[in-house]
Design an enzyme around this catalytic site. Sequence first.
Site, PDB file in Angstrom:
ATOM      1  N   HIS A 190       5.606   5.944  -1.145  1.00 58.30           N
ATOM      2  CA  HIS A 190       6.346   4.723  -1.450  1.00 58.30           C
ATOM      3  C   HIS A 190       5.511   3.505  -1.085  1.00 58.30           C
ATOM      4  O   HIS A 190       4.503   3.623  -0.388  1.00 58.30           O
ATOM      5  CB  HIS A 190       7.667   4.693  -0.664  1.00 58.30           C
ATOM      6  CG  HIS A 190       7.455   4.610   0.811  1.00 58.30           C
ATOM      7  ND1 HIS A 190       7.194   5.731   1.589  1.00 58.30           N
ATOM      8  CD2 HIS A 190       7.435   3.549   1.663  1.00 58.30           C
ATOM      9  CE1 HIS A 190       7.029   5.358   2.854  1.00 58.30           C
ATOM     10  NE2 HIS A 190       7.170   4.042   2.922  1.00 58.30           N
ATOM     11  N   HIS A 209       0.858  -1.197   0.000  1.00 58.22           N
ATOM     12  CA  HIS A 209       0.000   0.000   0.000  1.00 58.22           C
ATOM     13  C   HIS A 209       0.888   1.240   0.000  1.00 58.22           C
ATOM     14  O   HIS A 209       2.095   1.144   0.228  1.00 58.22           O
ATOM     15  CB  HIS A 209      -0.904   0.013   1.241  1.00 58.22           C
ATOM     16  CG  HIS A 209      -0.115   0.126   2.507  1.00 58.22           C
ATOM     17  ND1 HIS A 209       0.465  -0.953   3.143  1.00 58.22           N
ATOM     18  CD2 HIS A 209       0.252   1.221   3.238  1.00 58.22           C
ATOM     19  CE1 HIS A 209       1.136  -0.543   4.208  1.00 58.22           C
ATOM     20  NE2 HIS A 209       1.036   0.774   4.285  1.00 58.22           N
TER      21      HIS A 209
END
Length: 178
Positions: free
Chosen positions: A120, A37
């Site tokens: 990220h 995620h």
Amino acid sequence: MPRLFAGLEIPAEIGQSLSNLRGGLPGARWIDPENYHVTLRFIGDIDGMSANEIASMLFRVNRKPFEVKVQGLQSFGGKKPRAVVASVEPSRPLIELQAELERLMQRIGLDPEGRKFTPHVTLARLHDASSQDVADYLSVRGYFPSRTFMASRFVLFSSRASTGGGPYVVEDSYALSA
């Protein structure tokens, strides 16, 4: 007491291509692809009443779907690397969504996020990995063709108090459809 965070889910086909980068790095604890995620806002350990308030406040977010681009690998932690991550391009819609979530969380009394937002996807958490091993891993695996997906919602995740890496549960989802 749930540990909450808001984030973007990674589509299964992109998760699969990222999972192909696993392995070959001593000291790495690889995250399962279903737990990949992009964290938009870490919220933390919250009591049930506050969790309900947060969940209902997130429905106020009114934004359009946007493209998310995953491109290249890097490590976080400098000389003492602590994670290997897939970089996410910090597009304007992504930065604006994150900033709105930050404002909403502060409005209900949470402390400001301590770190600058660096989008990220965490692929591995590192324990006692040498910076040389990480550099070698990145030189071999660090380049992969960028992958793009359309973010049509963000979600409120919960996790058990642990060292990170899941399992994560989607508690609620919020459509991006303005």
